[in-house]
Structure formats: structure tokens, C-alpha cells
Design a protein around this motif. Structure first.
Motif, mmCIF file in Angstrom:
data_model
loop_
_atom_site.group_PDB
_atom_site.id
_atom_site.type_symbol
_atom_site.label_atom_id
_atom_site.label_comp_id
_atom_site.label_asym_id
_atom_site.label_seq_id
_atom_site.Cartn_x
_atom_site.Cartn_y
_atom_site.Cartn_z
ATOM 1 N N GLY A 84 -5.833 2.008 -12.074
ATOM 2 C CA GLY A 84 -6.263 2.291 -10.713
ATOM 3 C C GLY A 84 -5.563 1.461 -9.673
ATOM 4 O O GLY A 84 -6.118 1.186 -8.619
ATOM 5 N N GLU A 85 -4.336 1.008 -9.937
ATOM 6 C CA GLU A 85 -3.578 0.208 -8.991
ATOM 7 C C GLU A 85 -2.421 1.027 -8.437
ATOM 8 O O GLU A 85 -1.989 2.013 -9.038
ATOM 9 C CB GLU A 85 -3.077 -1.067 -9.670
ATOM 10 N N ARG A 86 -1.886 0.612 -7.303
ATOM 11 C CA ARG A 86 -0.778 1.323 -6.683
ATOM 12 C C ARG A 86 0.527 1.000 -7.404
ATOM 13 O O ARG A 86 0.601 0.046 -8.170
ATOM 14 C CB ARG A 86 -0.700 0.931 -5.209
ATOM 15 N N SER A 130 0.823 -1.216 0.000
ATOM 16 C CA SER A 130 0.000 0.000 0.000
ATOM 17 C C SER A 130 0.854 1.262 0.000
ATOM 18 O O SER A 130 0.327 2.363 -0.072
ATOM 19 C CB SER A 130 -0.938 0.004 1.213
ATOM 20 N N ASP A 159 -10.052 0.481 1.663
ATOM 21 C CA ASP A 159 -9.092 -0.510 2.132
ATOM 22 C C ASP A 159 -9.689 -1.469 3.150
ATOM 23 O O ASP A 159 -9.004 -2.353 3.636
ATOM 24 C CB ASP A 159 -7.873 0.187 2.759
ATOM 25 N N ASP A 194 -6.751 -2.197 -6.644
ATOM 26 C CA ASP A 194 -7.509 -1.066 -6.128
ATOM 27 C C ASP A 194 -8.942 -1.485 -5.833
ATOM 28 O O ASP A 194 -9.628 -2.053 -6.676
ATOM 29 C CB ASP A 194 -7.512 0.071 -7.156
ATOM 30 N N ARG A 195 -9.375 -1.225 -4.603
ATOM 31 C CA ARG A 195 -10.754 -1.533 -4.186
ATOM 32 C C ARG A 195 -11.582 -0.252 -4.138
ATOM 33 O O ARG A 195 -12.299 0.003 -3.180
ATOM 34 C CB ARG A 195 -10.749 -2.211 -2.816
ATOM 35 N N GLN A 196 -11.420 0.582 -5.175
ATOM 36 C CA GLN A 196 -12.163 1.833 -5.279
ATOM 37 C C GLN A 196 -11.966 2.705 -4.043
ATOM 38 O O GLN A 196 -12.901 3.299 -3.513
ATOM 39 C CB GLN A 196 -13.655 1.561 -5.513
ATOM 40 N N GLY A 197 -10.719 2.706 -3.560
ATOM 41 C CA GLY A 197 -10.378 3.568 -2.437
ATOM 42 C C GLY A 197 -10.811 3.048 -1.089
ATOM 43 O O GLY A 197 -10.623 3.714 -0.081
#
Length: 466
Positions: free
Chosen positions: A354-356, A330, A444, A439-442
């Protein structure tokens, strides 16, 4: 890092078990491979005649170090142990003379060379002892059966082991025969029991015998415990309620594994086995006993006195490692001092979907294992990959690999997680792959919910063992 514990060459751990060190120390074997002789429950003073041999089970054979064979021969010949026993389970005077022993059965816990590599030298020793018919004390050896060799089947490695065995002199072992043919290896399955029995003068045995005699038996029950390897087994010594863990649980540190999901399931299986078997009194000192626990006899390192606690610790360690990985992924990785072509492309790609920012396994190892010696980094990297592989399965889908290794040319990343490598070159390649959290749509909380579920499973198992 924990200081490596010294292990005596020969130790009598109980009235049924003798440990012989395999003489192969190393960073992964610790002091060496522990091999175990399991006999019937013998009296503290040997009462059978000197020409009588007590049948026994040898668990693992080491890797074939020349200095191991004389130690094994000493035990088989019933010579006095000069080393003091390191087990307080024995009363005073119970760690001296041994009855002469014959190996009727050999059980291999798994396929690795430090467990099966010594098999030819052990069988050659038994052949040599049988050929020494020069005195009344050895004349009975010629009539003893060759040992049966037991192993959980492994189609990948068994053919090479079988070829080595068939190259030995005829009569070195007893063949297993069934309608499909014969094999040097007697196949084991989960729940199988291997036993040895022996006569004891007087009433010191477990079972009644003839006038003035009784019979003692020792039995080991097979638990198939894949994870370290697919063919790995543990052995429950039924009468003592002690678990021989092979490489599944070590006396120091933690074990490596090739399949994390199977490994965790096997840890839980061993915990349940100890709960069902019930605790055995463990003497921690001459005047004190520890109740509610079971000893573990590992293939590497010292005896584990609190086996149930150790299994819980292993489970919690793996859970904590998953938490560390998720927390690390993260964050952003450090600047790569040796960037390779395509890394910037992977970063852009992860941002677009949309991934880190991704991490490489070698970067993760340097971060999480900074206090460990570098010679352990390869094993640590393998373990990290297996954690990531588990977390990338469709049913969990916590992390994602952004590339496909070259050895999977033509395969789409959408086909699922990267398969387990088989060759060293493939392992080297996956170390350079980029991994990131999905990414879980912001939100966590998905990761936290997963970790809490895993923690609850461990807690439930802990409570049920009380």
C-alpha cells in the motif's frame, strides 16, 4: 545560483574584530575560510608603546594555505591595513593602523580541516615571532605565554589533532591539565566564556584602570550547536552582541549538515540567544542605523547584517525542502534510464504493502536541484538523505526505505530508519536505495498536518523575536 561575493584578505569589521581570509577558495568554502581576531575594544589610533602586545582570540585557523600566514603576521605586527574596511560600523579613520597583537587563545569552531588544518602553521608563526628578539620592539615577545587551544570535544577526530600538536616544538601551546592528565586541547562546553583584556590609555576602555588608563575586555560565550558536525560551536561576542556562526550559518547560500534534527534545534537555539542578548545597532550607512537586529560573522561568505532574519530563513528553507520532498514522493518517479536489478521488485513490493512508487535519492536530486551545478550534487544528495532519515524516524514515520544497504547485512528493515553512513562507500550505497511515502489509508491530511505544525513552530519563534 548566487554569484560568489569577493572577500577582502584583511578587513577590520569593528573596534574589536578583524577578519582574515584563509586563502582557500572553493565550491564549498566560497571565497575561503574566514578567520577572526578578537581583541579588547581598541582605540582608533594605537596608543600603547610599540613593545606592548594586546592579547587576542583567534577563531579558526583556515586549512593551512601558505599565503595565509603572511596576512596573519601583518595583523599581529600592527601594520597598516591597505584594504578599506567593508564594515560601515566603523567611523572614518578607524580602519587604518592596528596595535600590535599577540594570540593568547585559539578557538576552533569544529573539526573540519578548513578550520583546524592551519593550526600547526599558526603556532609555528608564533614560535618564529617569539624567537626574533633582535630589537627593543620585539624583546617583550619572549615572555608571552603560548596560546591555549580551545575546542568542543570530539572523540572521533580529536586524537589525530592532538597527535599533530604534540609533534610540534615544545612550548608551542599551553597544555590543559586536570586530574585525568594533560592535553593540548582545552575542552569547551556550552556556556563557557573565553575573555581577553587590555589596557587603554585615557578613558576609552570598558572598565576603569589606573590613573589615566582604563581596561577593555572582549568575551565570547560558547553555544554548542551540533548539526553541521557533532562538535560544532557558535560564539556570542558578548559586548558587541554579534554571533560568530562558524559553518552553522553562511554568508551566502545554505550550510550542509550531518544531523538534520540537531541542526534545526541549533538554529532555534541561536535565534533564542539573539533574543536574549538583545539587538545591537548596526550601521548600514554613515547616516542610517538598523535596529532590532544582530550581525552574524560566518566562517564562509560576507557578514550577515540581519542575523535574526537569516536564522528564520534557514529554518523556513529546511521546512520548504521537507514539503518539496513529501510532494515529490507523492508522485511517480521518471523512467530510470539505467534501471538496476530489483527495481521492479521494489515497485511491486511497495504496491503490495500500500505504498507509492519509490524514488532514489539521485532521482530526487536531479529533480529538485536541476538549476544547480553538478559539482554540488553530492552535498545535495547527502542533505536529501538526512531529510529522509529524519522523516523515517518512528516518531514521525512519514517515509520509508524499502531496502537495507549491504553494509547493514543481517539487519531487518523493521529495526528502524537506515543509520547514518560513515564511509564514502556507504554514502554511495544509500544513494541507490528506494524511498516512498508511507500510505496513510488514502488520507494525505497527515502529511499536511505535520507540515503545518512545523510551520507554526517557525512562526512562533519569529513572533517571539519581534
Amino acid at each position: 545560483m548566487t554569484t560568489k561575493v569577493a572577500i577582502q584578505d584583511i578587513s577590520r569589521l569593528s573596534r574589536r574584530v578583524i577578519r582574515i581570509l584563509g586563502q582557500n577558495p572553493g565550491p564549498y568554502t566560497l571565497a575561503g575560510t574566514n578567520t577572526y581576531i578578537i581583541t579588547p575594544h581598541l582605540p582608533s589610533t594605537p596608543t600603547p608603546s610599540r613593545s606592548t602586545r594586546t592579547p587576542s582570540i583567534l577563531v579558526d585557523t583556515g586549512e593551512g594555505a601558505e599565503s595565509y600566514v603572511p596576512l596573519l603576521e601583518r595583523v599581529l605586527q600592527g601594520e597598516t591595513l591597505t584594504e578599506a574596511s567593508d564594515s560601515p560600523n566603523l567611523k572614518d579613520g578607524e580602519d587604518g593602523d592596528l596595535t600590535k597583537i599577540w594570540i593568547s587563545d585559539i578557538i576552533l569552531t569544529h573539526r573540519h580541516n578548513d578550520h583546524v588544518g592551519g593550526l600547526p602553521s599558526v603556532l609555528n608563526l608564533l614560535n618564529r615571532l617569539k624567537g626574533q628578539n633582535t630589537s627593543p620592539s620585539t624583546s617583550s615577545l619572549s615572555g608571552l605565554p603560548a596560546p591555549r587551544i580551545h575546542k568542543f570535544p570530539d572523540p572521533g577526530s580529536d586524537p589525530a589533532l592532538i597527535a599533530k600538536l604534540k609533534a610540534l616544538p615544545e612550548g608551542s601551546f599551553t597544555y590543559f591539565t586536570d586530574p585525568n592528565g594533560s592535553s593540548p586541547l582545552w575542552p569547551l562546553k556550552d556556556g563557557d566564556v573565553v575573555s581577553v583584556t587590555g589596557e587603554v590609555e585615557g578613558e576609552g576602555g570598558d572598565l576603569k584602570g589606573g590613573p589615566g588608563q582604563s581596561t577593555s575586555r572582549s568575551s565570547v560565550r560558547v553555544l554548542h550547536t551540533p548539526g553541521h558536525t557533532s562538535d560544532h560551536i557558535c560564539l556570542m561576542l558578548v559586548e558587541d552582541k554579534v554571533l560568530l556562526t562558524g559553518d552553522h550559518v553562511l554568508g551566502q547560500g545554505t550550510s550542509v549538515f550531518e544531523d538534520l534534527g540537531s541542526y534545526l534545534s541549533s538554529l532555534r537555539k541561536c535565534s533564542r540567544e539573539l533574543q536574549v542578548s538583545g539587538p545591537s545597532p548596526i550601521r548600514l550607512a554613515r547616516e542610517a542605523l538598523l535596529f532590532g537586529e544582530n550581525q552574524l560573522y560566518p566562517a564562509h561568505g560576507p557578514v550577515v547584517e540581519e542575523g535574526r532574519k537569516a536564522l528564520q530563513t534557514y529554518l523556513e528553507h529546511r521546512l520548504n525542502r521537507e514539503r518539496q520532498l513529501i510532494e515529490l514522493l507523492s508522485t511517480s518517479p521518471p523512467d530510470d534510464p539505467n534501471p538496476n536489478q530489483g527495481r521492479d521488485k521494489m515497485v511491486r513490493r511497495s504496491s503490495q504493502v500500500g505504498e507509492r512508487k519509490p524514488w532514489k535519492i539521485r532521482e530526487i536530486v536531479l529533480k529538485l536541484y536541476s538549476n544547480y551545478p553538478e559539482n554540488l550534487f553530492p552535498a545535495a544528495a547527502r542533505g536529501i538523505f538526512l531529510h529522509l532519515h529524519s522523516l523515517s524516524r518512528p516518531e514521525e514515520a512519514m517515509v520509508k526505505c524499502l531496502q537495507e544497504p549491504k553494509f547493514l547485512k543481517g539487519r531487518s528493515p523493521e529495526e528502524g530508519p537506515v543509520p547514518l553512513p560513515r564511509l564514502d562507500s556507504e554514502w554511495f550505497e544509500v544513494m541507490e536505495l528506494d524511498w516512498c511515502l508511507i500510505d496513510r489509508q488514502g488520507d494525505d491530511r497527515n502529511y499536511e498536518d505535520y507540515l503545518q505544525q512545523q510551520q507554526q513552530a517557525v512562526t512562533n519563534l519569529k513572533v517571539s523575536s519581534l
